[in-house]
Design an enzyme around this catalytic site. Structure first.
Site, mmCIF file in Angstrom:
data_model
loop_
_atom_site.group_PDB
_atom_site.id
_atom_site.type_symbol
_atom_site.label_atom_id
_atom_site.label_comp_id
_atom_site.label_asym_id
_atom_site.label_seq_id
_atom_site.Cartn_x
_atom_site.Cartn_y
_atom_site.Cartn_z
ATOM 1 N N GLU A 79 0.808 -1.219 0.000
ATOM 2 C CA GLU A 79 0.000 0.000 0.000
ATOM 3 C C GLU A 79 0.844 1.273 0.000
ATOM 4 O O GLU A 79 0.327 2.365 -0.247
ATOM 5 C CB GLU A 79 -0.943 0.011 1.206
ATOM 6 C CG GLU A 79 -2.074 -1.002 1.090
ATOM 7 C CD GLU A 79 -3.006 -0.977 2.292
ATOM 8 O OE1 GLU A 79 -2.594 -0.489 3.359
ATOM 9 O OE2 GLU A 79 -4.146 -1.454 2.148
ATOM 10 N N GLU A 110 6.012 -22.035 8.768
ATOM 11 C CA GLU A 110 6.392 -21.130 9.847
ATOM 12 C C GLU A 110 7.379 -21.771 10.823
ATOM 13 O O GLU A 110 8.017 -21.077 11.621
ATOM 14 C CB GLU A 110 5.161 -20.657 10.611
ATOM 15 C CG GLU A 110 4.473 -21.716 11.439
ATOM 16 C CD GLU A 110 3.307 -21.133 12.235
ATOM 17 O OE1 GLU A 110 3.314 -21.319 13.458
ATOM 18 O OE2 GLU A 110 2.423 -20.493 11.631
#
Length: 293
Positions: A79, A110
């Protein structure tokens, strides 16, 4: 047991709630996310203060996480270009399992500490880079691997977690603990833990952009007008900042490729676009300083 994993004593009959009560339970619980961020404000401010000189010197913002935390990092990174014209190469995101994990969970990714370190080192980190390490639990191996690789390269490390005494916060140069407590659905850190991380990332990256003169007053004057909506926004921002009518604002913006900063300085100084660009360069991109020259 981690707070984020502990069952909530307030909602033991959650599966029996009416729809309206379900909505109330989920929405009301989110207020704790805001309070957790408020409580962490001094640490957030310290992170921003330490990051500013590094990004001014050309450093990158690098986000590292797994699952929800990793996806929030990706979101913040992508963004920054349309909002502040921040170069895409200076906003990098690492997600455990690769970018495909943005849309579909990659089981076990992970837990790979070594891969976290390898992925971070593949970006060739420097001492000017700022690395955000995101882990609600605070102990995600992938994130810790990246953390240690970043520290070894001299980058600024900012660890963000939702549990006290979390390794990712303790081992980072700046640790931010967001004590959001137990979740309405135990262990579902996509709820208020995730909300708190989103608020922190918004706050840090936006504050950095303010310090880098990408905001004039409270106007986003360094946006990248990549679609019709943003073109209209650029026109409105220029009109608001200068008092010019729409025709004058649009005409000036067209002359400077819709760079709002340049249009504002040109209109307020009654200068050419070229002169406005020179003033902004002399003022290191600050509209306010350029107007005072």
């Amino acid at each position: 047991m981690l707070k984020t994993e502990t069952p909530s004593p307030r909602h033991t009959e959650l599966d029996q709630y009416s729809v309206l009560d379900l909505v109330a339970a989920f929405v009301d619980d989110q207020f704790q996310a805001v309070q957790a961020v408020r409580d962490a404000a001094p640490r957030i401010a310290a992170a921003i203060a330490m990051a500013v000189p590094r990004v001014e010197a050309g450093g990158r913002l690098i986000y590292v996480g797994a699952g929800t935390s990793g996806r929030l990092g990706v979101l913040d990174s992508v963004e920054l270009y349309p909002t502040f014209s921040w170069p895409t190469e200076r906003a990098q995101a690492l997600l455990a399992g690769g970018m495909g994990a943005m849309f579909q969970a990659v089981e076990g990714a992970e837990d790979d500490r070594e891969q976290g370190g390898r992925d971070l080192l593949a970006l060739a980190p420097t001492p000017n880079d700022v690395v955000f390490l995101l882990a609600a639990s605070g102990g995600t191996p992938y994130v810790l691997g990246a953390l240690h690789a970043a520290r070894g390269a001299g980058a600024l490390t900012i660890g963000i977690a939702n549990n006290d005494h979390a390794p990712v916060a303790l081992q980072a140069e700046v640790g931010i603990t967001l004590d959001t407590g137990v979740e309405v659905i135990s262990g579902s850190t996509r709820l208020k833990a995730g909300t708190s991380q989103k608020i922190v990332l918004n706050t840090i990256s936006s504050a950095l952009m303010v310090r880098l003169h990408k905001v004039y007053g409270n106007l986003m004057v360094d946006l990248k007008p990549t679609n019709a909506k943003l073109v209209r926004r650029a026109v409105r921002l220029t009109m608001h900042a200068t008092g010019a009518d729409e025709a004058a604002a649009r005409r000036t913006l067209e002359q400077c490729r819709f760079h709002v900063k340049v249009a504002i300085v040109a209109l307020l100084r009654q200068a050419t676009v070229e002169q406005a660009e020179t003033l902004l360069e002399q003022a290191k991109g600050s509209v306010r300083a350029a107007l005072a020259l």
